[in-house]
Design a protein around this motif. Structure first.
Motif, PDB file in Angstrom:
ATOM      1  N   HIS A  55      -7.358   3.016 -15.173  1.00  0.00           N
ATOM      2  CA  HIS A  55      -7.085   2.740 -13.771  1.00  0.00           C
ATOM      3  C   HIS A  55      -5.615   2.372 -13.589  1.00  0.00           C
ATOM      4  CE1 HIS A  55      -7.214   0.914  -9.801  1.00  0.00           C
ATOM      5  NE2 HIS A  55      -8.343   1.590  -9.629  1.00  0.00           N
ATOM      6  N   PRO A  56      -4.913   2.989 -12.624  1.00  0.00           N
ATOM      7  CA  PRO A  56      -3.481   2.734 -12.443  1.00  0.00           C
ATOM      8  C   PRO A  56      -3.142   1.255 -12.229  1.00  0.00           C
ATOM      9  CG  PRO A  56      -4.131   4.625 -11.148  1.00  0.00           C
ATOM     10  CD  PRO A  56      -5.388   4.033 -11.709  1.00  0.00           C
ATOM     11  N   PHE A  57      -3.992   0.518 -11.555  1.00  0.00           N
ATOM     12  CA  PHE A  57      -3.701  -0.897 -11.322  1.00  0.00           C
ATOM     13  C   PHE A  57      -3.735  -1.679 -12.629  1.00  0.00           C
ATOM     14  CE2 PHE A  57      -4.815  -5.264 -10.232  1.00  0.00           C
ATOM     15  CZ  PHE A  57      -3.821  -5.556  -9.314  1.00  0.00           C
ATOM     16  N   SER A  58      -4.707  -1.397 -13.496  1.00  0.00           N
ATOM     17  CA  SER A  58      -4.838  -2.117 -14.756  1.00  0.00           C
ATOM     18  C   SER A  58      -3.799  -1.709 -15.785  1.00  0.00           C
ATOM     19  CB  SER A  58      -6.230  -1.889 -15.350  1.00  0.00           C
ATOM     20  OG  SER A  58      -7.221  -2.359 -14.470  1.00  0.00           O
ATOM     21  N   THR A  59      -3.367  -0.452 -15.741  1.00  0.00           N
ATOM     22  CA  THR A  59      -2.410   0.030 -16.732  1.00  0.00           C
ATOM     23  C   THR A  59      -0.970  -0.220 -16.324  1.00  0.00           C
ATOM     24  OG1 THR A  59      -2.407   2.244 -15.761  1.00  0.00           O
ATOM     25  CG2 THR A  59      -3.973   1.829 -17.543  1.00  0.00           C
ATOM     26  N   GLY A  60      -0.739  -0.660 -15.083  1.00  0.00           N
ATOM     27  CA  GLY A  60       0.617  -0.947 -14.626  1.00  0.00           C
ATOM     28  C   GLY A  60       1.364   0.266 -14.128  1.00  0.00           C
ATOM     29  N   THR A  61       0.685   1.380 -13.922  1.00  0.00           N
ATOM     30  CA  THR A  61       1.351   2.580 -13.434  1.00  0.00           C
ATOM     31  C   THR A  61       1.116   2.811 -11.949  1.00  0.00           C
ATOM     32  OG1 THR A  61      -0.531   3.955 -14.054  1.00  0.00           O
ATOM     33  CG2 THR A  61       1.225   3.710 -15.676  1.00  0.00           C
ATOM     34  N   ALA A  62       0.580   1.805 -11.263  1.00  0.00           N
ATOM     35  CA  ALA A  62       0.317   1.945  -9.831  1.00  0.00           C
ATOM     36  C   ALA A  62       1.631   1.997  -9.073  1.00  0.00           C
ATOM     37  CB  ALA A  62      -0.527   0.779  -9.325  1.00  0.00           C
ATOM     38  N   ARG A  63       1.689   2.851  -8.064  1.00  0.00           N
ATOM     39  CA  ARG A  63       2.876   2.954  -7.237  1.00  0.00           C
ATOM     40  C   ARG A  63       2.741   1.991  -6.066  1.00  0.00           C
ATOM     41  NH1 ARG A  63       3.811   8.622  -5.169  1.00  0.00           N
ATOM     42  NH2 ARG A  63       1.650   8.370  -4.613  1.00  0.00           N
ATOM     43  N   VAL A  64       3.804   1.299  -5.767  1.00  0.00           N
ATOM     44  CA  VAL A  64       3.826   0.413  -4.609  1.00  0.00           C
ATOM     45  C   VAL A  64       4.358   1.214  -3.438  1.00  0.00           C
ATOM     46  CG1 VAL A  64       4.807  -1.689  -3.643  1.00  0.00           C
ATOM     47  CG2 VAL A  64       4.184  -1.600  -6.058  1.00  0.00           C
ATOM     48  N   VAL A  65       3.599   1.258  -2.366  1.00  0.00           N
ATOM     49  CA  VAL A  65       4.005   2.017  -1.188  1.00  0.00           C
ATOM     50  C   VAL A  65       4.926   1.139  -0.346  1.00  0.00           C
ATOM     51  CG1 VAL A  65       3.215   3.165   0.893  1.00  0.00           C
ATOM     52  CG2 VAL A  65       1.888   3.327  -1.196  1.00  0.00           C
ATOM     53  N   ASP A  66       6.114   1.632  -0.111  1.00  0.00           N
ATOM     54  CA  ASP A  66       7.099   0.912   0.678  1.00  0.00           C
ATOM     55  C   ASP A  66       6.980   1.386   2.116  1.00  0.00           C
ATOM     56  OD1 ASP A  66       9.256  -0.495   1.617  1.00  0.00           O
ATOM     57  OD2 ASP A  66      10.743   0.869   0.777  1.00  0.00           O
ATOM     58  N   GLY A  69      10.330   1.418   4.149  1.00  0.00           N
ATOM     59  CA  GLY A  69      11.183   2.544   3.783  1.00  0.00           C
ATOM     60  C   GLY A  69      10.696   3.846   4.369  1.00  0.00           C
ATOM     61  N   ARG A  70       9.388   4.018   4.424  1.00  0.00           N
ATOM     62  CA  ARG A  70       8.826   5.245   4.992  1.00  0.00           C
ATOM     63  C   ARG A  70       9.103   5.319   6.486  1.00  0.00           C
ATOM     64  NH1 ARG A  70       2.878   6.108   2.785  1.00  0.00           N
ATOM     65  NH2 ARG A  70       3.231   8.100   3.788  1.00  0.00           N
ATOM     66  N   ILE A  71       9.022   4.201   7.168  1.00  0.00           N
ATOM     67  CA  ILE A  71       9.277   4.177   8.606  1.00  0.00           C
ATOM     68  C   ILE A  71      10.747   4.492   8.885  1.00  0.00           C
ATOM     69  CG2 ILE A  71       9.368   2.677  10.642  1.00  0.00           C
ATOM     70  CD1 ILE A  71       6.859   1.280   9.447  1.00  0.00           C
ATOM     71  N   ARG A  73      12.798   6.186   7.017  1.00  0.00           N
ATOM     72  CA  ARG A  73      13.035   7.599   6.704  1.00  0.00           C
ATOM     73  C   ARG A  73      12.540   8.486   7.849  1.00  0.00           C
ATOM     74  NH1 ARG A  73      11.284   7.379   1.522  1.00  0.00           N
ATOM     75  NH2 ARG A  73       9.202   7.998   2.114  1.00  0.00           N
ATOM     76  N   PHE A  74      11.377   8.145   8.417  1.00  0.00           N
ATOM     77  CA  PHE A  74      10.843   8.901   9.551  1.00  0.00           C
ATOM     78  C   PHE A  74      11.790   8.815  10.747  1.00  0.00           C
ATOM     79  CE2 PHE A  74       8.431   9.122  13.483  1.00  0.00           C
ATOM     80  CZ  PHE A  74       7.736  10.311  13.322  1.00  0.00           C
ATOM     81  N   GLU A  75      12.285   7.611  11.021  1.00  0.00           N
ATOM     82  CA  GLU A  75      13.178   7.438  12.165  1.00  0.00           C
ATOM     83  C   GLU A  75      14.512   8.164  11.976  1.00  0.00           C
ATOM     84  OE1 GLU A  75      13.347   3.210  12.664  1.00  0.00           O
ATOM     85  OE2 GLU A  75      11.454   3.169  13.759  1.00  0.00           O
ATOM     86  N   ARG A  76      15.020   8.222  10.731  1.00  0.00           N
ATOM     87  CA  ARG A  76      16.245   8.972  10.469  1.00  0.00           C
ATOM     88  C   ARG A  76      16.025  10.458  10.702  1.00  0.00           C
ATOM     89  NH1 ARG A  76      17.007   5.747   5.714  1.00  0.00           N
ATOM     90  NH2 ARG A  76      16.103   7.464   4.534  1.00  0.00           N
ATOM     91  N   ARG A  77      14.875  10.941  10.294  1.00  0.00           N
ATOM     92  CA  ARG A  77      14.584  12.366  10.439  1.00  0.00           C
ATOM     93  C   ARG A  77      14.338  12.769  11.877  1.00  0.00           C
ATOM     94  NH1 ARG A  77      10.301  13.547   5.892  1.00  0.00           N
ATOM     95  NH2 ARG A  77      11.797  13.184   4.266  1.00  0.00           N
ATOM     96  N   TYR A  78      13.522  12.010  12.569  1.00  0.00           N
ATOM     97  CA  TYR A  78      13.046  12.423  13.890  1.00  0.00           C
ATOM     98  C   TYR A  78      13.574  11.565  15.025  1.00  0.00           C
ATOM     99  CZ  TYR A  78       9.886  14.939  10.854  1.00  0.00           C
ATOM    100  OH  TYR A  78       9.376  15.741   9.879  1.00  0.00           O
TER     101      TYR A  78
END
Length: 87
Positions: A55-66, A69-71, A73-78
């Motif tokens: 499981h990614p959470f237990s193995t430490g390979t889970a990605r943290v969703v920022d 940052g996504r917002i 990036r969206f505002e810069r694009r659109y």
């Protein structure tokens, strides 16, 4: 505990199919397959898709969703949209 109402617990081998890891733990689960363990005894075998070994959470390979940052990036694009007027 009242006698006779609880299922019997016995050693069962769980195999994580993603990581190939085997766990020998007590369980009440039933299985149709068996496997010979390192101690020479035969135990029921249950295949699982995910365990603590994969499981990614237990193995430490889970990605943290920022989200911020996504917002941005969206505002810069659109471009930033004006807030809807309430009135």
């Amino acid at each position: 505990m009242r006698p006779g109402i609880h299922p019997a617990s016995r050693p069962v081998v769980f195999r994580d199919r993603a990581a190939g890891t085997l766990f020998l733990i007590p369980s009440t689960a039933t299985a149709s397959k068996t496997i010979e363990w390192e101690d020479g005894n035969t135990y029921p075998l249950i295949d699982v898709e995910i365990s603590s070994a994969s499981h990614p959470f237990s193995t430490g390979t889970a990605r943290v969703v920022d989200a911020a940052g996504r917002i941005e990036r969206f505002e810069r694009r659109y471009g930033r949209r004006p807030a809807p007027s309430r009135g």
